[in-house]
Motif scaffolding. Structure first.
Motif, PDB file in Angstrom:
ATOM      1  N   THR A   1       0.857  -1.181   0.000  1.00  0.00           N
ATOM      2  CA  THR A   1       0.000   0.000   0.000  1.00  0.00           C
ATOM      3  C   THR A   1       0.893   1.231   0.000  1.00  0.00           C
ATOM      4  OG1 THR A   1      -1.655  -1.178   1.322  1.00  0.00           O
ATOM      5  CG2 THR A   1      -1.870   1.210   1.184  1.00  0.00           C
ATOM      6  N   MET A   2       0.669   2.143  -0.954  1.00  0.00           N
ATOM      7  CA  MET A   2       1.418   3.397  -1.033  1.00  0.00           C
ATOM      8  C   MET A   2       0.643   4.471  -0.286  1.00  0.00           C
ATOM      9  SD  MET A   2       3.992   5.195  -2.311  1.00  0.00           S
ATOM     10  CE  MET A   2       4.615   4.177  -3.654  1.00  0.00           C
ATOM     11  N   LEU A   3       1.295   5.105   0.700  1.00  0.00           N
ATOM     12  CA  LEU A   3       0.620   6.065   1.567  1.00  0.00           C
ATOM     13  C   LEU A   3       1.362   7.392   1.597  1.00  0.00           C
ATOM     14  CD1 LEU A   3       0.695   3.220   3.962  1.00  0.00           C
ATOM     15  CD2 LEU A   3      -1.519   4.336   3.839  1.00  0.00           C
ATOM     16  N   ARG A   4       0.613   8.474   1.760  1.00  0.00           N
ATOM     17  CA  ARG A   4       1.212   9.798   2.023  1.00  0.00           C
ATOM     18  C   ARG A   4       1.465   9.857   3.521  1.00  0.00           C
ATOM     19  NH1 ARG A   4       0.204  14.639  -0.754  1.00  0.00           N
ATOM     20  NH2 ARG A   4       1.603  16.288  -0.046  1.00  0.00           N
ATOM     21  N   TYR A   5       2.717   9.776   3.891  1.00  0.00           N
ATOM     22  CA  TYR A   5       3.093   9.691   5.307  1.00  0.00           C
ATOM     23  C   TYR A   5       2.913  11.039   6.001  1.00  0.00           C
ATOM     24  CZ  TYR A   5       6.107   8.411   9.288  1.00  0.00           C
ATOM     25  OH  TYR A   5       6.620   8.156  10.541  1.00  0.00           O
ATOM     26  N   SER A   6       3.420  12.086   5.365  1.00  0.00           N
ATOM     27  CA  SER A   6       3.243  13.462   5.824  1.00  0.00           C
ATOM     28  C   SER A   6       3.708  14.359   4.698  1.00  0.00           C
ATOM     29  CB  SER A   6       4.069  13.731   7.094  1.00  0.00           C
ATOM     30  OG  SER A   6       5.455  13.615   6.819  1.00  0.00           O
TER      31      SER A   6
ATOM     32  N   GLU B   1       6.555  13.374   2.424  1.00  0.00           N
ATOM     33  CA  GLU B   1       7.070  12.043   2.759  1.00  0.00           C
ATOM     34  C   GLU B   1       6.019  10.973   2.442  1.00  0.00           C
ATOM     35  OE1 GLU B   1      10.132  13.323   6.335  1.00  0.00           O
ATOM     36  OE2 GLU B   1       8.279  12.283   6.836  1.00  0.00           O
ATOM     37  N   PHE B   2       6.506   9.835   1.982  1.00  0.00           N
ATOM     38  CA  PHE B   2       5.635   8.723   1.620  1.00  0.00           C
ATOM     39  C   PHE B   2       6.068   7.466   2.361  1.00  0.00           C
ATOM     40  CE2 PHE B   2       5.610  11.681  -1.885  1.00  0.00           C
ATOM     41  CZ  PHE B   2       4.255  11.812  -2.151  1.00  0.00           C
ATOM     42  N   MET B   3       5.120   6.558   2.513  1.00  0.00           N
ATOM     43  CA  MET B   3       5.388   5.284   3.162  1.00  0.00           C
ATOM     44  C   MET B   3       4.814   4.181   2.291  1.00  0.00           C
ATOM     45  SD  MET B   3       3.866   3.984   6.790  1.00  0.00           S
ATOM     46  CE  MET B   3       3.682   2.233   7.127  1.00  0.00           C
ATOM     47  N   VAL B   4       5.581   3.106   2.125  1.00  0.00           N
ATOM     48  CA  VAL B   4       5.106   1.933   1.408  1.00  0.00           C
ATOM     49  C   VAL B   4       5.034   0.796   2.421  1.00  0.00           C
ATOM     50  CG1 VAL B   4       5.412   0.406  -0.561  1.00  0.00           C
ATOM     51  CG2 VAL B   4       6.328   2.736  -0.639  1.00  0.00           C
ATOM     52  N   SER B   5       3.830   0.289   2.644  1.00  0.00           N
ATOM     53  CA  SER B   5       3.623  -0.815   3.585  1.00  0.00           C
ATOM     54  C   SER B   5       3.539  -2.114   2.790  1.00  0.00           C
ATOM     55  CB  SER B   5       2.333  -0.587   4.384  1.00  0.00           C
ATOM     56  OG  SER B   5       2.080  -1.686   5.235  1.00  0.00           O
ATOM     57  N   PHE B   6       4.580  -2.946   2.902  1.00  0.00           N
ATOM     58  CA  PHE B   6       4.630  -4.217   2.182  1.00  0.00           C
ATOM     59  C   PHE B   6       4.031  -5.324   3.047  1.00  0.00           C
ATOM     60  CE2 PHE B   6       8.069  -1.826   0.218  1.00  0.00           C
ATOM     61  CZ  PHE B   6       7.934  -2.142  -1.125  1.00  0.00           C
ATOM     62  N   GLU B   7       3.117  -6.071   2.462  1.00  0.00           N
ATOM     63  CA  GLU B   7       2.559  -7.214   3.186  1.00  0.00           C
ATOM     64  C   GLU B   7       3.610  -8.301   3.356  1.00  0.00           C
ATOM     65  OE1 GLU B   7      -0.894 -10.329   2.164  1.00  0.00           O
ATOM     66  OE2 GLU B   7      -1.571  -8.240   2.335  1.00  0.00           O
ATOM     67  N   SER B   8       4.470  -8.462   2.350  1.00  0.00           N
ATOM     68  CA  SER B   8       5.558  -9.436   2.438  1.00  0.00           C
ATOM     69  C   SER B   8       6.628  -9.067   1.424  1.00  0.00           C
ATOM     70  CB  SER B   8       5.040 -10.857   2.160  1.00  0.00           C
ATOM     71  OG  SER B   8       6.099 -11.793   2.234  1.00  0.00           O
ATOM     72  N   VAL B   9       7.848  -8.836   1.915  1.00  0.00           N
ATOM     73  CA  VAL B   9       8.979  -8.537   1.050  1.00  0.00           C
ATOM     74  C   VAL B   9      10.256  -8.965   1.770  1.00  0.00           C
ATOM     75  CG1 VAL B   9       9.215  -6.171   1.917  1.00  0.00           C
ATOM     76  CG2 VAL B   9      10.124  -6.750  -0.337  1.00  0.00           C
ATOM     77  N   SER B  10      11.179  -9.542   1.039  1.00  0.00           N
ATOM     78  CA  SER B  10      12.418  -9.994   1.668  1.00  0.00           C
ATOM     79  C   SER B  10      13.286  -8.802   2.045  1.00  0.00           C
ATOM     80  CB  SER B  10      13.189 -10.912   0.721  1.00  0.00           C
ATOM     81  OG  SER B  10      13.718 -10.170  -0.365  1.00  0.00           O
ATOM     82  N   LYS B  11      14.175  -9.023   2.994  1.00  0.00           N
ATOM     83  CA  LYS B  11      15.110  -7.976   3.407  1.00  0.00           C
ATOM     84  C   LYS B  11      15.993  -7.573   2.232  1.00  0.00           C
ATOM     85  CE  LYS B  11      17.234  -5.400   6.495  1.00  0.00           C
ATOM     86  NZ  LYS B  11      16.585  -4.142   6.938  1.00  0.00           N
ATOM     87  N   HIS B  12      16.405  -8.542   1.434  1.00  0.00           N
ATOM     88  CA  HIS B  12      17.255  -8.263   0.274  1.00  0.00           C
ATOM     89  C   HIS B  12      16.541  -7.348  -0.713  1.00  0.00           C
ATOM     90  CE1 HIS B  12      18.687  -9.054  -3.853  1.00  0.00           C
ATOM     91  NE2 HIS B  12      19.890  -9.098  -3.288  1.00  0.00           N
ATOM     92  N   ASP B  13      15.280  -7.657  -1.005  1.00  0.00           N
ATOM     93  CA  ASP B  13      14.540  -6.870  -1.996  1.00  0.00           C
ATOM     94  C   ASP B  13      14.274  -5.448  -1.515  1.00  0.00           C
ATOM     95  OD1 ASP B  13      14.509  -8.895  -3.825  1.00  0.00           O
ATOM     96  OD2 ASP B  13      12.461  -9.562  -3.395  1.00  0.00           O
TER      97      ASP B  13
END
Length: 752
Positions: free
Chosen positions: A165-170, A173-185
């Protein structure tokens, strides 16, 4: 974009995913919702027994989607709050993201261990607004940042289908909330973002991006440490999903904010070094000493105009301090400065800040163990009796939310009614600012556009609330929030007191807009009521901090600019008929025309604030110096937080001292102050040089014409002083009209 019309483009023939208006994921979600609506309509038409309320539900889901998005095409941060409540709902059936034991300690379910968050800051928004031609350029830069982030996610994930989910953090600034993503990616995505700059049409020097990441599990670990160090009575109840969500978001903001602030600091420091290097190269290649000096001055101007504020209070307060510093040295300074930015707002939040500080230090030193300490005593809440418990808008949100919750708890309630009430509540929440209860900026543009399309006479009052930084920095964020809530309450009550039909909106930060049905008479009635209520409202009281940082209870100050639909239409017609400012395809679409006029009307009102704000601030400071009830420290604070408004770095401090030294009351100095402010405003415009667009010039000129025409209409030359004022206003009106014609003539010559 969700009804925020200022950045919207017409894409009727294209699907959401094709248009790019809501990004990749958002566009796909909207397509699904639109398909569901079409399917429900088809069923209703084919089957008389089909419950047509399904059509209304589908329409409400689309409305909710649009209301939850902002003008950059990302979801508003409220969406994440709702999702987080769901993550902490331990009573729901099916797979859970977190669980909790009897002591309130949380654990992350296996399915949520790869849940991660990415935070991105688009730098230099003020520069983009100024050099790109106004807020429209800034909005486009923000929208392009969203598109850039999503493109990099697709590229760096190696073809994996990541759910996020792509969000307007403030702000920027933006925030991307990943349901599942590897640390490498996610690390690869973060690195790619830091090396990319979103390209904005008309802006040669694209703004940089700064990024950082946070694992869901780390935030839960901090929550567990917080639970362990609080007394049992102070811990959150794991059975309350809202409490869990609030705690998680506070922890996340602190932990991610620390790292992102440091990344922003380093990114901006590197930008300054980049400008120094460019200036040195240009000076070395210059043909004359004057050209070399001009090149060096360019780096200094960039630092003074766009970067100095970032580095105030750090070892990099002057341009010369940047030379010779390595990136690792800048990083050390950045992390140290980031730790100084956090405000102390409550005992619990200070404990979170302390835990985060220790964790950041441990991670940076390579030691992952974080020591446990005893919590400090929680600060008692000070009385804030003068601040309304709730504004009218907040009461409205509570009413629809309670109805939804009541129907949800009633087993006999119609499922369709329950869903309708739930969507109504979510839409109302999405439409309103949580802190003030006022309608949000997106709704403002949506309403204003509709007024233009319907041909209704509409007026606008753009209100800037002074000293928000003083309330926030000296009093604490709770005092700043109280100031905003009090301002919102006064504006809502002014609408009722004035007897006008109007709506009040939270435009951004300390800015508000009020759209009023009618013209000058209704606008003046509202402004009179606003000032009357403000003058008796009293000072914003001290909050949790008390007066420990030098805060003194201070009255609200409002600065206002006005415009109306007639002025906006005049500017629009001038631009279209004589300026050629818009492509034909935009002018063929009524929605686009309404969008342009709404933006013009906002610009006209906003530009009217600058000079009034400066003149009003000078008067306030002159009166404050002579007020025996104000301490010297409070006066110094008011001067410090008025620096920008009074052109302090361009002679404003010295001019203020001269005005104070006259001994005259501020009312008697108005003409001299106004003339000085006007001169400084013109100087600022001249510095912009070729970057000043035709649009901005025309807006300013039409604003002058409207102001002086209104002044002439109201003048009654019964005295010698009134006669002189009438003559001055008439001369200024003729001058403004001549400026407009000269600008149009120059434009025609250039186009020939």
């Amino acid at each position: 974009m969700d009804g925020t019309a200022e950045a919207r483009t017409t894409k009727k023939e294209r699907s959401p995913s094709e248009s790019g208006e809501y990004g990749i994921v958002g566009g796909g979600e909207l397509e699904t919702l639109q398909w569901a609506l079409e399917r429900a309509k088809a069923k209703a038409e084919a089957d008389p027994s089909y419950d047509v309320r399904n059509v209304a539900l589908a329409e409400k889901r689309i409305e909710l989607f649009r209301q939850e998005h902002d003008n950059a095409g990302a979801f508003k941060f409220k969406r994440f709050g709702r999702e987080t409540v769901d993550l902490f709902d331990l009573s729901k059936e099916g797979p859970k993201a977190v669980e909790a034991d009897a002591d309130g300690r949380f654990s992350v379910a296996p399915a949520a261990r790869d849940r991660r968050m990415l935070f991105v800051n688009m730098g230099e928004l003020a520069r983009v607004n100024k050099e790109g031609g106004g807020h429209t350029a800034g909005n486009e830069a923000l929208a392009e940042t969203v598109r850039t982030i999503e493109a990099l996610i697709t590229r760096q994930s190696g073809g994996k289908s990541l759910k996020y989910t792509m969000l307007r953090y403030s702000g920027n600034e933006f925030m991307v909330s990943f349901e599942s993503v590897s640390k490498h990616d996610i690390d690869a995505i973060e690195s790619a973002i830091a090396e990319t700059r979103p390209q904005v049409e008309g802006l040669e020097d694209a703004p940089p991006l700064a990024a950082t990441t946070l694992d869901f599990t780390e935030a839960i670990d901090i929550m567990n440490q917080l639970q362990a160090e609080l007394s049992p009575g102070e811990r959150i109840d794991p059975r309350d999903p809202r409490a869990g969500a609030r705690e998680f978001i506070e922890v996340m903001r602190r932990r991610a904010g620390w790292s992102l602030d440091a990344e922003k600091f380093v990114s901006r420091a590197l930008r300054v070094q980049e400008k120094i290097a460019e200036a040195a190269r240009a000076a070395g290649e210059a043909a004359t000493p004057d050209e070399a000096a001009k090149a060096r001055d360019g780096a200094q101007a960039f630092f003074d105009n766009y970067m100095k504020k970032t580095f105030e209070g750090s070892p990099l307060g002057e341009l010369s301090a940047f030379e010779g510093l390595s990136e690792s040295a800048l990083e050390e300074i950045g992390f140290e400065q980031a730790g100084k930015e956090a405000d102390l707002v409550s005992g619990r939040q200070e404990l979170v800040r302390t835990i985060v500080a220790q964790r950041v230090a441990a991670i940076r030193s390579g030691n992952q163990r974080v020591p446990v300490m005893l919590p400090p005593p929680l600060t008692a809440r000070a009385s804030i009796a003068k601040i309304p418990r709730q504004t009218a808008g907040q009461i409205r949100v509570d009413d629809v939310r309670r109805l939804a919750e009541r129907l949800e708890s009633e087993k006999t309630a119609d499922p369709m009614e329950r869903e309708m009430a739930k969507l109504d509540a979510q839409i109302e929440i999405a439409r309103r600012d949580a802190g003030t209860g006022l309608l949000e900026r997106g709704v403002y543009y949506e309403d204003l556009e509709q007024a233009f399309k319907e041909g209704r006479e509409t007026s606008l009052v753009f209100v800037d609330m002074g000293f928000l930084k003083y309330f926030d920095h000296k009093g604490g964020t709770d005092v700043g929030n109280d100031a905003l809530k009090l301002a919102a309450d006064i504006m809502e009550r002014a609408v009722v007191s004035a007897g006008v039909k109007a709506k009040v909106y939270r435009y951004a930060g300390d800015e508000f807009t009020v759209s009023i049905e009618g013209g000058a008479r209704e606008t003046e009635a509202f402004q009179d009521a606003l000032e009357a209520l403000r003058s008796v409202a009293g000072a914003v009281p001290a909050g949790k901090r008390g007066e420990q940082d030098g805060y003194v209870p201070t009255e609200l100050v409002f600065n206002a600019g006005t415009a109306d639909s007639n002025i906006a239409s005049d500017v629009f017609n001038t631009l279209v008929e004589r300026g050629g400012a818009y492509p034909k395809d935009r002018l063929d679409d009524p929605d686009e025309v309404a969008n342009i006029k709404a933006e013009l009307m906002t610009m006209i009102a906003d530009m009217g604030i600058e000079q009034r704000k400066a003149v009003g601030r000078f008067s306030l400071l002159i009166d404050a110096v002579r007020d025996p009830h104000r301490s010297p420290k409070q006066v110094r604070d008011l001067r410090d937080f008025s620096a920008k408004a009074i052109f302090a770095e361009n002679g404003g401090k010295e001019f203020l001292d001269r005005m104070i030294a006259t001994g005259k009351p501020s009312e008697a100095l108005q003409e001299e102050i106004s003339a000085w402010v006007k001169e400084k405003s013109l100087e600022a415009r001249k510095k912009e040089g070729g970057r000043t667009e035709l649009l901005s010039q025309l807006v300013e000129i039409h604003g002058k014409i409207a102001y002086y025409a209104r002044a002439l209409n109201e003048s009654r030359a019964h005295t010698e002083e009134q006669r002189r004022k009438y003559e001055r206003d008439h001369a200024e009106l003729l001058k403004a009209r001549a400026e407009r014609q000269a600008l149009i003539d120059v434009r025609k010559t250039l186009s020939a």
